[in-house]
Design an enzyme around this catalytic site. Structure first.
Site, PDB file in Angstrom:
ATOM      1  N   HIS A  56       0.963  -1.191  -0.066  1.00 27.34           N
ATOM      2  CA  HIS A  56      -0.030   0.016   0.017  1.00 27.34           C
ATOM      3  C   HIS A  56       0.980   1.229   0.192  1.00 27.34           C
ATOM      4  O   HIS A  56       0.677   2.083  -0.920  1.00 27.34           O
ATOM      5  CB  HIS A  56      -1.058  -0.016   1.492  1.00 27.34           C
ATOM      6  CG  HIS A  56      -2.061   1.034   1.380  1.00 27.34           C
ATOM      7  ND1 HIS A  56      -3.019   1.317   0.979  1.00 27.34           N
ATOM      8  CD2 HIS A  56      -1.716   2.297   1.700  1.00 27.34           C
ATOM      9  CE1 HIS A  56      -3.685   2.187   1.251  1.00 27.34           C
ATOM     10  NE2 HIS A  56      -2.752   2.995   1.781  1.00 27.34           N
ATOM     11  N   GLU A  57       2.011   1.231   0.793  1.00 25.00           N
ATOM     12  CA  GLU A  57       2.827   2.628   0.965  1.00 25.00           C
ATOM     13  C   GLU A  57       3.611   2.574  -0.328  1.00 25.00           C
ATOM     14  O   GLU A  57       3.906   3.820  -0.474  1.00 25.00           O
ATOM     15  CB  GLU A  57       3.579   2.496   2.364  1.00 25.00           C
ATOM     16  CG  GLU A  57       2.579   2.334   3.676  1.00 25.00           C
ATOM     17  CD  GLU A  57       1.640   3.619   3.671  1.00 25.00           C
ATOM     18  OE1 GLU A  57       1.752   4.643   3.132  1.00 25.00           O
ATOM     19  OE2 GLU A  57       0.614   3.275   4.531  1.00 25.00           O
ATOM     20  N   HIS A  96       1.873   4.642  -2.712  1.00 21.38           N
ATOM     21  CA  HIS A  96       2.040   6.230  -2.406  1.00 21.38           C
ATOM     22  C   HIS A  96       3.369   6.578  -2.683  1.00 21.38           C
ATOM     23  O   HIS A  96       3.636   7.995  -3.477  1.00 21.38           O
ATOM     24  CB  HIS A  96       1.783   6.297  -0.929  1.00 21.38           C
ATOM     25  CG  HIS A  96       0.537   6.470  -0.478  1.00 21.38           C
ATOM     26  ND1 HIS A  96      -0.445   7.238  -0.784  1.00 21.38           N
ATOM     27  CD2 HIS A  96       0.065   5.683   0.731  1.00 21.38           C
ATOM     28  CE1 HIS A  96      -1.511   6.930  -0.134  1.00 21.38           C
ATOM     29  NE2 HIS A  96      -1.524   5.959   0.794  1.00 21.38           N
ATOM     30  N   GLU A 154      -4.539   8.293  -2.565  1.00 17.06           N
ATOM     31  CA  GLU A 154      -5.324   7.044  -2.105  1.00 17.06           C
ATOM     32  C   GLU A 154      -5.613   5.979  -3.160  1.00 17.06           C
ATOM     33  O   GLU A 154      -5.212   4.860  -3.188  1.00 17.06           O
ATOM     34  CB  GLU A 154      -6.405   7.294  -1.158  1.00 17.06           C
ATOM     35  CG  GLU A 154      -6.051   8.043   0.412  1.00 17.06           C
ATOM     36  CD  GLU A 154      -5.205   7.011   1.016  1.00 17.06           C
ATOM     37  OE1 GLU A 154      -5.150   5.719   0.999  1.00 17.06           O
ATOM     38  OE2 GLU A 154      -4.172   7.564   1.859  1.00 17.06           O
TER      39      GLU A 154
END
Length: 516
Positions: A262-263, A266, A292
């Site tokens: 997930h990160e 980003h 997001e």
């Protein structure tokens, strides 16, 4: 004269950008490296940086240069417009309020850590009341300057151009969808039986190596990134020095692994921003809903797909050993895409996660509007979660203390999570249509085709386009929540006899509640 004014503005923006980068690194250090005793000094450091940045932005000559400046080209024009917007918001706030807010946020965030560990909301209540008081004061000042409602003025800090009035019908429509979809997904799961668990222990050292290896495989360069450990996973730092964090559980490698994926999404966005406009407003991300969407298209859309799990499973088995059956792609899908009515937002599945965001959206609007006191937050939280998911948290740690956001002053942020999830589904649909063989590449652990498409259609635009225009450029339409519902139906409801009715409902509802 006008070009000289624009050049002075870009020089100032670059210095402001450097101050922001310094503050970001200090925030990262506070969550990963700083000893407990450094909290008070760190709060003062951050308040000072916030005050300096505010003074630079509101200096009298800035207004003069903004009046005189002209820009040549679309990018420069967008940059100048974003400068004007930032200046209008900054001049609405006195420096004393900016510094007081930074101090209060830092103080409350440190207390929150202990309160969460003790599951005792009373510990942090006074500090959170001060944070809310300052947020309401900020919201009122911004509202007067922008013509927005106080809550919309805070939302604008995280995702410009999206209002609560637009978000509310989208969330209400999703709540209607969830009432039918959730029990059906649970019924399908029950018929299939439980997935095989990943048994044994999973040493942190191996997990860390795996997480780092995967983030590099996804395209995050070692020379421009770090992976560290924190209580709450996040991505910080700067576009050329990205800091991602996760936390490890020796009984469950998914916590760290999925958090890093997930990160990394980003981080890839930050790395893909237009370098020629670094430290300029137009060179930043398009907002937190856009951000997001980039974390979720990597984690949820790509890395939890059947194709990628077929690549990942054998490598997990090779690293951790034991029985091979739990690492089969089909079992990992059932394990890591399992629908469950849980208390914790960050552990929630795709289907129920928006309910957690809807709850927070409603509560923070009420707090900013003066309709909900901090003292009543735990009870309102329990009532709201029960209305949405039919469960109530047994304690504060699994209720209103679970998130860092409000305790760090982030009111108006939460809608970005679900808007981002919806945008991620819409972007993935467009990427698949434009990139033949995308799923075959995912089955080989190759995200380059997807990241290349994102670089061209999302990352490279920076903040030159707002959220809706960015989606129009990439997909041909503004945010369409039905793309997300269709993704969820395909992933969680595909063998249910009522799926045809759901598809028909989606087609009828297309356009209704569409966020424009």
């Amino acid at each position: 004269m006008s070009n000289a004014a624009y050049q002075r503005l870009t020089h100032r923006a670059a210095r402001l950008g450097a101050l922001g980068e310094a503050a970001s690194i200090l925030h990262w250090d506070a969550s990963t490296m700083m000893p407990r005793g450094g909290g008070a000094a760190r709060g003062e450091q951050l308040a000072t940086l916030a005050g300096l940045a505010h003074e630079m932005m509101t200096a009298p000559d800035v207004a003069e240069d903004l009046r005189a400046a002209t820009a040549e080209g679309a990018w420069e024009g967008a940059n100048l417009e974003l400068m004007r917007r930032a200046h209008a918001r900054a001049t609405a706030l006195p420096t004393s309020l900016v510094e007081a807010t930074a101090r209060a946020n830092s103080t409350c965030e440190k207390i929150w850590r202990d309160a969460k560990a003790a599951s005792d909301f009373a510990m942090v209540r006074p500090a959170l009341e001060e944070v809310l008081r300052l947020q309401r004061e900020t919201a009122q000042a911004l509202a007067s300057a922008t013509g927005l409602s106080p809550y919309d003025a805070l939302m604008e800090s995280y995702q410009r151009g999206v209002t609560a009035a637009e978000v509310e019908p989208v969330f209400e429509a999703y709540e209607v969808f969830l009432r039918d979809a959730l029990p059906r997904a649970e019924e399908i799961q029950a018929r299939r039986g439980p997935p095989l668990p990943l048994a044994g222990t999973f040493p942190v050292g191996r997990q860390r190596k795996l997480c780092r290896r995967l983030s590099l495989r996804l395209g995050l360069e070692a020379e421009h990134s770090r992976l560290d450990q924190s209580v709450h996973p996040f991505c910080g730092g700067t576009p050329s020095d990205v800091r991602i964090t996760t936390f490890y559980n020796e009984a469950d490698p998914a916590k760290a692994l999925l958090g890093v994926l997930h990160e990394t999404g980003h981080a890839l966005y930050e790395r893909g921003l237009p370098k020629e406009f670094a430290r300029q407003p137009v060179g930043e991300a398009a907002g937190m809903a856009a951000h997001e969407s980039q974390s979720l298209i990597i984690e949820m859309q790509a890395c939890r797909s059947d194709a990628f799990l077929a690549f990942l499973g054998p490598r997990l088995h090779q690293l951790f050993g034991g029985d091979a059956a739990p690492y089969a792609a089909e079992n990992l899908g059932r394990l890591w895409r399992r629908v469950s009515r849980g208390f914790i937002r960050v552990d929630a599945d795709e289907l129920t996660y928006p309910a957690h965001v809807i709850l927070r959206f409603r509560l923070e609007r009420a707090m900013i509007g003066g309709e909900l006191a901090i003292a009543d937050l735990p009870g309102a939280w329990a009532e709201g979660l029960h209305a949405l998911l039919g469960i109530a948290p047994p304690d504060d740690a699994r209720g209103c203390l679970q998130d860092i956001h409000w305790h760090d002053g982030a009111f108006g942020y939460f809608p970005s999570y679900t808007l981002g999830a919806m945008a991620a589904a819409q972007l993935m649909k467009a990427a698949r249509a434009a990139t033949p063989g995308l799923d075959q590449a995912l089955a080989l652990g190759n995200l380059r085709p997807l990241v290349t498409w994102l670089r061209a259609n999302v990352h490279g635009y920076g903040a030159s386009l707002g959220f809706q225009d960015l989606l129009r450029a990439a997909t041909g339409k503004p945010l369409d929540p039905m793309d997300f519902q269709e993704h969820l139906a395909a992933r969680y409801l595909q063998d249910d006899a009522a799926m045809e009715a759901s598809a028909a409902f989606s087609l009828r509802a297309r356009g209704e509640g569409m966020l424009r």
